[in-house]
Design an enzyme around this catalytic site. Structure first.
Site: not given
Ligand code: RB5
Length: 147
Positions: A65, A98
């Protein structure tokens, strides 16, 4: 290996780059999406990928993400998942040696794509050390039963 792969819109581009690398390395990729940079919710993709690992359809999972944080937190809600959000190759190695982590998360907005790929490769090629770490990992897994 069968590798579960999931990302939100913030990790979509790196997911595609990591997928290409994994296939070139001979892995089978189970891509749960997302499939574009259109805004989605990272818990949906973190848990979809985690379910494949939990159910044994994938031996390991890779998550992306924007930061790696949200999607790893979501995956860690799934029983038997130990997802490590890593920002260095050394963290990825330690997560395996670990913690016997079974999923690795990286943040597209925090690192180069080359580093993200190096982290994933290090994660997948590093074995668990076992020994004294075994008992600690078992304690982590048993937390799900007492909460
Ligand atoms: C999306 O904008 C962002 O919040 C997501 O990709 C991530 O970084 C969340 O933890």
């Amino acid at each position: 290996m069968n590798i579960a792969l999931g990302a939100d819109h913030g990790g979509y581009a790196y997911k595609e780059a990591i997928k290409e690398m994994l296939i070139a390395d001979g892995h089978t990729v189970l891509d749960v999406g997302t499939d574009s940079t259109e805004s989605v919710d990272y818990p949906d993709y973190g848990t979809k990928a985690a379910h494949l690992v939990r159910d044994g359809q994938a031996e390991a999972g890779v998550l992306v993400c924007g930061s790696g944080i949200g999607i790893s937190i979501a995956a860690n809600k799934v029983r038997s998942i130990r997802a490590a959000n890593c920002t260095s190759v050394e963290m990825a190695q330690l997560a395996r040696m670990h913690n016997n982590a079974n999923m690795v998360a990286v943040g597209e907005r925090l690192m180069s794509v080359d580093l993200a790929r190096d982290i994933v490769r290090a994660f997948l090629s590093t074995p668990f050390e076992g020994g004294r770490h075994e008992r600690r990992v078992e304690k982590i897994d048993s937390l799900g039963d007492i909460q």
